[in-house]
Design a protein around this motif. Structure first.
Motif, PDB file in Angstrom:
ATOM      1  N   SER A 130       2.436  -0.210   5.209  1.00 36.56           N
ATOM      2  CA  SER A 130       2.767  -0.016   3.796  1.00 36.56           C
ATOM      3  C   SER A 130       3.496   1.297   3.590  1.00 36.56           C
ATOM      4  CB  SER A 130       1.512  -0.064   2.930  1.00 36.56           C
ATOM      5  OG  SER A 130       0.614   0.973   3.275  1.00 36.56           O
ATOM      6  N   THR A 131       4.284   1.326   2.518  1.00 34.91           N
ATOM      7  CA  THR A 131       5.017   2.523   2.135  1.00 34.91           C
ATOM      8  C   THR A 131       4.726   2.852   0.678  1.00 34.91           C
ATOM      9  OG1 THR A 131       6.836   2.106   3.680  1.00 34.91           O
ATOM     10  CG2 THR A 131       7.297   3.551   1.814  1.00 34.91           C
ATOM     11  N   PRO A 132       4.067   3.983   0.400  1.00 33.09           N
ATOM     12  CA  PRO A 132       3.913   4.421  -0.990  1.00 33.09           C
ATOM     13  C   PRO A 132       5.183   5.138  -1.455  1.00 33.09           C
ATOM     14  CG  PRO A 132       2.755   5.916   0.485  1.00 33.09           C
ATOM     15  CD  PRO A 132       3.350   4.850   1.351  1.00 33.09           C
ATOM     16  N   VAL A 133       5.599   4.849  -2.664  1.00 39.83           N
ATOM     17  CA  VAL A 133       6.815   5.444  -3.228  1.00 39.83           C
ATOM     18  C   VAL A 133       6.429   6.293  -4.427  1.00 39.83           C
ATOM     19  CG1 VAL A 133       9.043   4.963  -4.294  1.00 39.83           C
ATOM     20  CG2 VAL A 133       8.212   3.503  -2.440  1.00 39.83           C
ATOM     21  N   VAL A 162       4.313  -6.861   9.474  1.00 42.33           N
ATOM     22  CA  VAL A 162       5.131  -6.894   8.269  1.00 42.33           C
ATOM     23  C   VAL A 162       4.789  -5.692   7.398  1.00 42.33           C
ATOM     24  CG1 VAL A 162       5.269  -9.404   8.393  1.00 42.33           C
ATOM     25  CG2 VAL A 162       3.561  -8.343   6.913  1.00 42.33           C
ATOM     26  N   HIS A 163       5.389  -5.634   6.214  1.00 38.60           N
ATOM     27  CA  HIS A 163       5.423  -4.385   5.454  1.00 38.60           C
ATOM     28  C   HIS A 163       5.292  -4.663   3.963  1.00 38.60           C
ATOM     29  CE1 HIS A 163       8.037  -1.158   3.524  1.00 38.60           C
ATOM     30  NE2 HIS A 163       7.125  -0.439   4.128  1.00 38.60           N
ATOM     31  N   GLY A 164       4.622  -3.746   3.250  1.00 36.23           N
ATOM     32  CA  GLY A 164       4.512  -3.827   1.810  1.00 36.23           C
ATOM     33  C   GLY A 164       4.853  -2.501   1.154  1.00 36.23           C
ATOM     34  N   VAL A 165       5.256  -2.554  -0.116  1.00 35.53           N
ATOM     35  CA  VAL A 165       5.677  -1.371  -0.869  1.00 35.53           C
ATOM     36  C   VAL A 165       4.893  -1.313  -2.177  1.00 35.53           C
ATOM     37  CG1 VAL A 165       7.617  -0.256  -2.043  1.00 35.53           C
ATOM     38  CG2 VAL A 165       7.998  -1.428   0.128  1.00 35.53           C
ATOM     39  N   TYR A 166       4.529  -0.110  -2.583  1.00 32.47           N
ATOM     40  CA  TYR A 166       3.865   0.093  -3.871  1.00 32.47           C
ATOM     41  C   TYR A 166       4.154   1.515  -4.335  1.00 32.47           C
ATOM     42  CZ  TYR A 166       0.484   2.300  -0.739  1.00 32.47           C
ATOM     43  OH  TYR A 166      -0.099   3.079   0.224  1.00 32.47           O
ATOM     44  N   CYS A 167       4.030   1.749  -5.637  1.00 28.65           N
ATOM     45  CA  CYS A 167       4.213   3.103  -6.156  1.00 28.65           C
ATOM     46  C   CYS A 167       2.922   3.895  -5.965  1.00 28.65           C
ATOM     47  CB  CYS A 167       4.627   3.069  -7.619  1.00 28.65           C
ATOM     48  SG  CYS A 167       3.472   2.218  -8.714  1.00 28.65           S
ATOM     49  N   TRP A 168       3.056   5.230  -6.013  1.00 28.53           N
ATOM     50  CA  TRP A 168       1.878   6.084  -5.809  1.00 28.53           C
ATOM     51  C   TRP A 168       2.044   7.420  -6.501  1.00 28.53           C
ATOM     52  CZ3 TRP A 168      -2.567   4.342  -4.362  1.00 28.53           C
ATOM     53  CH2 TRP A 168      -3.590   5.247  -4.030  1.00 28.53           C
ATOM     54  N   PRO A 169       0.982   7.891  -7.193  1.00 27.50           N
ATOM     55  CA  PRO A 169      -0.359   7.308  -7.300  1.00 27.50           C
ATOM     56  C   PRO A 169      -0.377   6.081  -8.206  1.00 27.50           C
ATOM     57  CG  PRO A 169      -0.213   9.263  -8.678  1.00 27.50           C
ATOM     58  CD  PRO A 169       1.065   9.201  -7.894  1.00 27.50           C
ATOM     59  N   SER A 170      -1.210   5.139  -7.819  1.00 34.57           N
ATOM     60  CA  SER A 170      -1.347   3.901  -8.564  1.00 34.57           C
ATOM     61  C   SER A 170      -2.697   3.276  -8.233  1.00 34.57           C
ATOM     62  CB  SER A 170      -0.185   2.955  -8.234  1.00 34.57           C
ATOM     63  OG  SER A 170      -0.113   1.893  -9.160  1.00 34.57           O
ATOM     64  N   PHE A 171      -2.834   2.001  -8.490  1.00 35.82           N
ATOM     65  CA  PHE A 171      -4.102   1.297  -8.279  1.00 35.82           C
ATOM     66  C   PHE A 171      -4.422   1.269  -6.782  1.00 35.82           C
ATOM     67  CE2 PHE A 171      -6.379  -3.042  -8.873  1.00 35.82           C
ATOM     68  CZ  PHE A 171      -7.605  -2.396  -8.965  1.00 35.82           C
ATOM     69  N   GLU A 172      -5.621   1.754  -6.441  1.00 35.63           N
ATOM     70  CA  GLU A 172      -5.994   1.900  -5.033  1.00 35.63           C
ATOM     71  C   GLU A 172      -6.102   0.564  -4.301  1.00 35.63           C
ATOM     72  OE1 GLU A 172      -7.589   3.200  -7.601  1.00 35.63           O
ATOM     73  OE2 GLU A 172      -8.142   5.299  -7.264  1.00 35.63           O
ATOM     74  N   ALA A 173      -6.185  -0.540  -5.032  1.00 34.81           N
ATOM     75  CA  ALA A 173      -6.325  -1.846  -4.387  1.00 34.81           C
ATOM     76  C   ALA A 173      -5.067  -2.275  -3.640  1.00 34.81           C
ATOM     77  CB  ALA A 173      -6.698  -2.907  -5.421  1.00 34.81           C
ATOM     78  N   TYR A 174      -3.902  -1.715  -3.990  1.00 32.42           N
ATOM     79  CA  TYR A 174      -2.678  -2.140  -3.309  1.00 32.42           C
ATOM     80  C   TYR A 174      -2.693  -1.757  -1.824  1.00 32.42           C
ATOM     81  CZ  TYR A 174      -1.187  -2.380  -8.222  1.00 32.42           C
ATOM     82  OH  TYR A 174      -1.116  -2.639  -9.561  1.00 32.42           O
ATOM     83  N   PRO A 175      -2.872  -0.486  -1.484  1.00 35.75           N
ATOM     84  CA  PRO A 175      -2.928  -0.168  -0.050  1.00 35.75           C
ATOM     85  C   PRO A 175      -4.111  -0.820   0.643  1.00 35.75           C
ATOM     86  CG  PRO A 175      -3.512   1.761  -1.373  1.00 35.75           C
ATOM     87  CD  PRO A 175      -2.939   0.737  -2.305  1.00 35.75           C
TER      88      PRO A 175
END
Length: 349
Positions: free
Chosen positions: A124-127, A101-114
């Motif tokens: 995962s996909t950083p946006v 499965v897959h997750g999305v988060y903005c980047w740069p942002s809080f390192e805990a997401y990836p």
């Protein structure tokens, strides 16, 4: 260990700060901490609780959950509390993610997401962020695929301080399939001045796939206690409580939570937040007048553009510790006490 997971771990283990090359104690503006010790009412409550630590804490965190629910105007069944909001965002990834499965988060942002996604076995996909340092919610929505199970929104975003208002969050939620868990991380929400604190709480009734995370680390100066909470649908909150590590919220931390949301605790927090916000505005005005490039912030920190190594050297010359983000093209500096902020400004102007 996958290459993606190894990369995440390497970034997390990289030294976030450099020691100041001065003899005086460094001015610690690198960790987004409040510059004051906890309010007296909180310290008193923790000291009292410490005398009972030969007993186990409340497994269900009943009193703390009730306190948070009352403060947010929500039913207690919608609240989960854990050992910091970081534990909750990891717990949410474990609830809905698995390999494939897959997750999305903005980047740069809080390192805990990836890190949370990698530990759960998800891709995962950083946006990329918008130019103002806020989340590009349209781009994030476009990055969602049929395999996406979770999206992390950091608002205000760390390390840039950019902010998306409640209408922008609502628009994103309308664009996202209900099968995607949307985690709205509001660790710095109390420092937002452009809309009320409760503006996003109303979204919980509209979108059952929304989870709001907040923490006492910043607003109440309890970074060392590790207490964070989630507001969500009763079903999601119950799943978080059932899968949490037993006794993860210790009795001293629970006492701190209850005292923090007491009238006396809230009054101290409000007074201190007002000082930080006023100092943030003063620093931004000084940087604008001095022609220093930075991102306008709705948080308790500022992101200054420039070569990270050069900026760190200038900060260190003033005895200031700041947090470098070379991949983002700058340095994050926490807003502290007036004299501390003067030292940071002296390094930049």
């Amino acid at each position: 260990m996958t290459l993606e997971f190894r990369s995440v771990i390497d970034k997390m283990l990289a030294a976030p700060n450099r020691p100041a090359r001065v003899s005086l104690p460094p001015i610690r503006l690198s960790q987004n901490e409040m510059p004051w010790e906890p309010a007296p009412v909180i310290v008193d409550a923790m000291e009292k609780a410490a005398r009972s630590t030969h007993r186990y804490p409340d497994y269900h965190r009943t009193a703390a959950r009730a306190t948070v629910a009352d403060a947010m105007g929500l039913d207690v069944e919608r609240i989960a509390i854990d050992n910091g909001s970081g534990s909750l965002l990891h717990g949410l990834a474990r609830l809905v993610c698995e390999p494939g499965v897959h997750g999305v988060y903005c980047w740069p942002s809080f390192e805990a997401y990836p890190a949370a996604l990698a530990l759960a076995g998800a891709q995962s996909t950083p946006v990329a962020l918008a130019e103002d340092g806020a989340m590009d919610v349209a781009a994030m929505a476009a990055a969602i695929t049929p395999e996406t199970r979770i999206a992390y929104l950091c608002n205000p975003n760390n390390p840039t301080g950019g902010f998306v208002d409640a209408d922008g969050i609502r628009s994103f939620l309308r664009d996202v399939p209900s099968t995607v868990l949307v985690v709205l991380d509001e660790a710095y929400r109390e420092f937002v001045t452009v809309e009320p604190l409760e503006a996003t709480t109303a979204l919980l009734d509209e979108f059952p796939n929304l989870v709001i995370l907040r923490t006492l680390s910043k607003s109440h100066g309890l970074a060392g206690i590790r207490a964070g909470y989630a507001a969500a649908s009763p079903r999601i909150a119950e799943a978080l409580r059932r899968t949490s590590v037993g006794f993860a919220l210790n009795s001293v931390a629970e006492a701190a939570v209850i005292a923090a949301f007491s009238p006396a605790g809230e009054a101290v927090a409000a007074e201190r937040i007002a000082v930080i916000v006023a100092e943030r505005e003063r620093m931004q005005e000084a940087l604008r007048a001095g022609g220093v490039s930075f991102l306008p912030s709705q948080s308790n920190f500022l992101f200054v553009h420039g070569d990270a190594d050069e900026l760190l050297e200038r900060f260190e010359a003033q005895g200031v510790l700041a947090r470098p983000f070379p991949h983002a093209g700058g340095v994050r500096v926490t807003v502290g006490l007036p004299a501390e902020n003067d030292a940071a400004l002296a390094a930049l102007l």
